[in-house]
Motif scaffolding. Sequence first.
Motif, mmCIF file in Angstrom:
data_model
loop_
_atom_site.group_PDB
_atom_site.id
_atom_site.type_symbol
_atom_site.label_atom_id
_atom_site.label_comp_id
_atom_site.label_asym_id
_atom_site.label_seq_id
_atom_site.Cartn_x
_atom_site.Cartn_y
_atom_site.Cartn_z
ATOM 1 N N GLY A 36 57.510 109.364 28.056
ATOM 2 C CA GLY A 36 58.650 109.021 28.312
ATOM 3 C C GLY A 36 58.936 109.875 29.843
ATOM 4 O O GLY A 36 60.046 109.736 30.559
ATOM 5 N N ASP A 37 57.986 110.528 30.250
ATOM 6 C CA ASP A 37 58.351 111.273 31.500
ATOM 7 C C ASP A 37 57.849 110.299 32.890
ATOM 8 O O ASP A 37 58.505 110.546 33.742
ATOM 9 N N LYS A 38 56.958 109.486 32.671
ATOM 10 C CA LYS A 38 56.654 108.574 33.602
ATOM 11 C C LYS A 38 56.304 107.141 32.887
ATOM 12 O O LYS A 38 56.478 106.975 31.762
ATOM 13 N N VAL A 39 56.398 106.149 33.660
ATOM 14 C CA VAL A 39 56.176 104.602 33.258
ATOM 15 C C VAL A 39 54.691 104.695 32.949
ATOM 16 O O VAL A 39 53.955 104.812 33.747
ATOM 17 N N GLU A 40 54.408 104.251 31.824
ATOM 18 C CA GLU A 40 52.979 104.037 31.426
ATOM 19 C C GLU A 40 52.910 102.623 30.346
ATOM 20 O O GLU A 40 54.197 102.261 30.214
ATOM 21 N N LEU A 41 51.875 102.371 29.846
ATOM 22 C CA LEU A 41 51.957 101.228 29.089
ATOM 23 C C LEU A 41 52.575 101.567 27.593
ATOM 24 O O LEU A 41 52.430 102.578 26.956
ATOM 25 N N GLY A 42 53.674 100.442 27.426
ATOM 26 C CA GLY A 42 54.227 100.971 26.209
ATOM 27 C C GLY A 42 55.877 101.450 26.156
ATOM 28 O O GLY A 42 56.224 101.552 25.705
ATOM 29 N N THR A 43 55.863 101.732 27.815
ATOM 30 C CA THR A 43 57.212 102.375 28.134
ATOM 31 C C THR A 43 58.241 101.171 28.225
ATOM 32 O O THR A 43 58.047 100.208 29.023
ATOM 33 N N GLN A 44 59.480 101.391 27.668
ATOM 34 C CA GLN A 44 60.678 100.311 28.343
ATOM 35 C C GLN A 44 61.462 100.996 29.286
ATOM 36 O O GLN A 44 61.875 102.089 29.254
ATOM 37 N N VAL A 45 61.475 100.067 30.287
ATOM 38 C CA VAL A 45 62.249 100.361 31.553
ATOM 39 C C VAL A 45 63.306 99.561 31.643
ATOM 40 O O VAL A 45 63.510 98.392 31.429
ATOM 41 N N SER A 46 64.501 100.204 32.105
ATOM 42 C CA SER A 46 65.613 99.524 32.717
ATOM 43 C C SER A 46 65.928 99.540 34.206
ATOM 44 O O SER A 46 65.739 100.628 34.588
ATOM 45 N N VAL A 47 66.239 98.564 34.555
ATOM 46 C CA VAL A 47 66.392 98.578 36.104
ATOM 47 C C VAL A 47 67.968 98.237 36.533
ATOM 48 O O VAL A 47 68.368 97.288 36.013
#
Length: 108
Positions: A91-102
């Motif tokens: 959750g510290d950085k964007v990785e495979l499996g991270t959900q991101v809101s823009v």
Amino acid sequence: MSVAFRRDSDEEHLEPKFELPLPAGPNRVTARGLALIAQRIADLEAELAAELARTPDPAAADPVIRAALQRDLRYWNTRQITAELAPVPSGDKVELGTQVSVRLNGKP
């Protein structure tokens, strides 16, 4: 006999069907991705069994449909065998499996 009167086989005019290409590099997936691959394999196996059950003689099943299902099944079985489960993201950085809101201009 002239070539104009020769009967060509039906298969001569079909496009060749090649194996589905596998991407280079590791096949990293999430747990959900691995479950989706397993579901796709189960669906293809069911479709293939239904295709073979449609006729009393399995050799009489539509060879084009059967070949396409078997090709897809080989592809997804290979993807499942080569799958590497990605670690759960921190959750510290964007990785495979991270959900991101823009947000664009402050709006989601």
